[in-house]
Design a protein around this motif. Structure first.
Motif, PDB file in Angstrom:
ATOM      1  N   ARG A  59       0.814  -1.217   0.000  1.00 33.97           N
ATOM      2  CA  ARG A  59       0.000   0.000   0.000  1.00 33.97           C
ATOM      3  C   ARG A  59       0.850   1.270   0.000  1.00 33.97           C
ATOM      4  O   ARG A  59       0.600   2.210  -0.765  1.00 33.97           O
ATOM      5  CB  ARG A  59      -0.924   0.001   1.237  1.00 33.97           C
ATOM      6  N   PHE A  60       1.871   1.333   0.856  1.00 29.30           N
ATOM      7  CA  PHE A  60       2.636   2.566   1.035  1.00 29.30           C
ATOM      8  C   PHE A  60       4.004   2.544   0.357  1.00 29.30           C
ATOM      9  O   PHE A  60       4.784   3.483   0.513  1.00 29.30           O
ATOM     10  CB  PHE A  60       2.828   2.844   2.528  1.00 29.30           C
ATOM     11  N   GLY A  61       4.296   1.490  -0.388  1.00 27.70           N
ATOM     12  CA  GLY A  61       5.605   1.381  -1.011  1.00 27.70           C
ATOM     13  C   GLY A  61       6.596   0.683  -0.100  1.00 27.70           C
ATOM     14  O   GLY A  61       6.298   0.344   1.046  1.00 27.70           O
ATOM     15  N   LEU A 114      12.281  -5.971  -9.022  1.00 20.86           N
ATOM     16  CA  LEU A 114      13.296  -5.688 -10.031  1.00 20.86           C
ATOM     17  C   LEU A 114      13.669  -6.873 -10.898  1.00 20.86           C
ATOM     18  O   LEU A 114      14.164  -6.691 -12.021  1.00 20.86           O
ATOM     19  CB  LEU A 114      14.557  -5.139  -9.352  1.00 20.86           C
ATOM     20  N   TYR A 115      13.474  -8.107 -10.401  1.00 22.51           N
ATOM     21  CA  TYR A 115      13.937  -9.289 -11.119  1.00 22.51           C
ATOM     22  C   TYR A 115      12.900 -10.408 -11.057  1.00 22.51           C
ATOM     23  O   TYR A 115      12.056 -10.439 -10.169  1.00 22.51           O
ATOM     24  CB  TYR A 115      15.255  -9.816 -10.528  1.00 22.51           C
ATOM     25  N   GLY A 116      13.033 -11.362 -11.991  1.00 19.17           N
ATOM     26  CA  GLY A 116      12.178 -12.550 -12.000  1.00 19.17           C
ATOM     27  C   GLY A 116      12.961 -13.741 -12.510  1.00 19.17           C
ATOM     28  O   GLY A 116      14.070 -13.617 -13.033  1.00 19.17           O
ATOM     29  N   SER A 170      17.434   5.652   3.964  1.00 23.75           N
ATOM     30  CA  SER A 170      16.794   6.959   3.821  1.00 23.75           C
ATOM     31  C   SER A 170      17.341   7.744   2.634  1.00 23.75           C
ATOM     32  O   SER A 170      16.588   8.402   1.902  1.00 23.75           O
ATOM     33  CB  SER A 170      16.979   7.779   5.101  1.00 23.75           C
ATOM     34  N   PHE A 171      18.646   7.649   2.419  1.00 22.57           N
ATOM     35  CA  PHE A 171      19.269   8.490   1.397  1.00 22.57           C
ATOM     36  C   PHE A 171      19.569   7.759   0.084  1.00 22.57           C
ATOM     37  O   PHE A 171      19.782   8.414  -0.943  1.00 22.57           O
ATOM     38  CB  PHE A 171      20.567   9.101   1.943  1.00 22.57           C
ATOM     39  N   GLU A 175      12.248   4.179  -4.553  1.00 23.79           N
ATOM     40  CA  GLU A 175      11.023   3.384  -4.444  1.00 23.79           C
ATOM     41  C   GLU A 175      10.970   2.413  -5.629  1.00 23.79           C
ATOM     42  O   GLU A 175      11.057   2.836  -6.788  1.00 23.79           O
ATOM     43  CB  GLU A 175       9.790   4.285  -4.452  1.00 23.79           C
ATOM     44  N   THR A 176      10.845   1.119  -5.351  1.00 21.91           N
ATOM     45  CA  THR A 176      10.895   0.104  -6.408  1.00 21.91           C
ATOM     46  C   THR A 176       9.531  -0.476  -6.766  1.00 21.91           C
ATOM     47  O   THR A 176       9.411  -1.161  -7.782  1.00 21.91           O
ATOM     48  CB  THR A 176      11.810  -1.062  -5.991  1.00 21.91           C
TER      49      THR A 176
END
Length: 393
Positions: A59-61, A114-116, A170-171, A175-176
């Motif tokens: 929901r929020f990433g 990112l991968y499968g 944080s830095f 977001e994926t």
């Protein structure tokens, strides 16, 4: 970064193994079997909370829930260093585990974002390799800290590691999550996501099989101090013996990452599981022949052979369970993580609490769990092992 996050959890378990007797003595715990609860309480919190982080990250990433979990881990570590009683320590360790759950769920979800297919298995193998290095160095770090001071410093060290990861994430973490995969945080949506996971035959049975395989790891971790220190009386050589097993698994995971793209996850993991089951069965027969007290060199050789094969099972089984569920990666990672931590911790505690002054309970547990995992894998594949479903898996 994902490897470091997952390693943070392993560090919270393995760094204190040399200090369990001192912690128990300091807090007035006479029964050495109860020292294991310091590990078990953390792992239970770690496992249970994973059911929440998956829907939250869907929901929020991935980023915000991860930072929140790391903050809980940091606070929990600080409080562990100042608790006045063993009961309070167990409660705060459970709380620390609640925060650490974010590292497991969201790390796997990020990789799946990112991968499968075989590429995911390759990446997971590299992450597992780093993850396995932690058991090599963590007991030594814990022992060194105790040489410099006392067990409270171990938890301050964990708090520092958690704080470093908070700043790193944080830095540096983008977001994926794919925008189209965002799901509402409602009971109906959560139930739908979990139903999607549980109703997929391959995902469900591979999750259960992974739970029993990981039960072997937790059984080893909870039993290791007693087996190596009480049965074989290794003393300060315990971290070195522990490290040797970690090196073997790390090397195995590295090999898996190099060859899984050519051979496929199923050929490697199914063959390794059959080998692991055969090895632990032979190991149990040898153990019984020696009355549970075989020579250390023979015990250790069998351990290394079995655990080398383990390095080809765990990362591939994780990937096989996640492969069909990319659109609900958070929920899938939650259920997989819950089963392979809370479920595996309970299974491992059965091995640990069965300790009777010999190596027989631990080896028996390994063999029984391997047989059950093999049976579940056969069900997942409808009886056809080592057969690739497509060129990617």
């Amino acid at each position: 970064m994902m490897a470091a996050l997952m390693a943070l959890n392993a560090l919270a378990i393995d760094i204190m193994l040399p200090g369990l007797p001192q912690i128990g003595a300091s807090l007035g715990v006479a029964d050495e079997n109860q020292h294991q609860f310091i590990v078990t309480s953390y792992v239970l919190g770690f496992g249970i909370a994973q059911l929440a982080y998956g829907p939250l990250s869907d929901r929020f990433g991935r980023k915000f829930p991860l930072i929140a979990g790391l903050a809980i881990y940091f606070v929990g570590a600080l409080f562990c260093a100042i608790v006045p009683s063993f009961t309070m320590l167990l409660l705060v360790r459970f709380f620390q585990g609640l925060g650490a759950a974010a590292t497991r769920v969201i790390s796997v979800a990020v990789v799946r974002d990112l991968y499968g297919g075989r590429k995911m298995a390759e990446i997971m193998s590299l992450i597992m390799m780093v993850f396995m290095v932690i058991p090599i160095i963590a007991p030594t770090i814990g022992q060194t800290i105790m040489f410099a001071g006392e067990w409270h410093l171990i938890f301050f060290f964990l708090a520092g590691a958690g704080l470093i990861n908070i700043f790193w994430v944080s830095f540096r973490l983008p977001e994926t999550q794919h925008p189209e995969d965002v799901r509402p945080l409602t009971p109906k949506a959560i139930a739908s996501s979990f139903y999607t996971v549980l109703s997929n035959r391959i995902a469900f049975f591979y999750t259960l099989a992974t739970m029993f395989i990981m039960g072997c790891i937790f059984g080893f971790v909870t039993s290791a101090p007693q087996v190596f220190l009480s049965v074989f009386e290794l003393g300060t050589l315990f971290p070195l013996a522990f490290a040797g097993i970690g090196v073997t698994m790390a090397f195995s995971s590295l090999m898996n990452s190099r060859i899984v793209g050519k051979l496929g996850m199923r050929k490697l993991s199914h063959g390794a599981l059959i080998g692991f089951t055969t090895t632990t069965g032979l190991w149990l027969l040898i153990d019984l022949a020696f009355g549970g007290l075989m020579p250390f060199w023979l015990f250790y050789v069998m351990f290394l052979v079995a655990w080398f094969q383990f390095g080809w099972i765990a990362p591939n089984f994780n990937s096989l369970a996640m492969e069909p569920l990319g659109h609900v990666a958070g929920a899938a990672s939650s259920l997989l993580g819950f089963a392979t931590t809370a479920g595996s911790a309970l299974l491992g505690s059965v091995i640990g609490l069965s300790f009777n002054g010999t190596t027989t309970p631990m080896i028996t547990g390994f063999f029984c769990f391997a047989v059950l995992a093999l049976g579940l894998t056969v069900i997942a594949e409808k009886g056809k092992l080592m057969q690739p479903h497509n060129p990617e898996v």
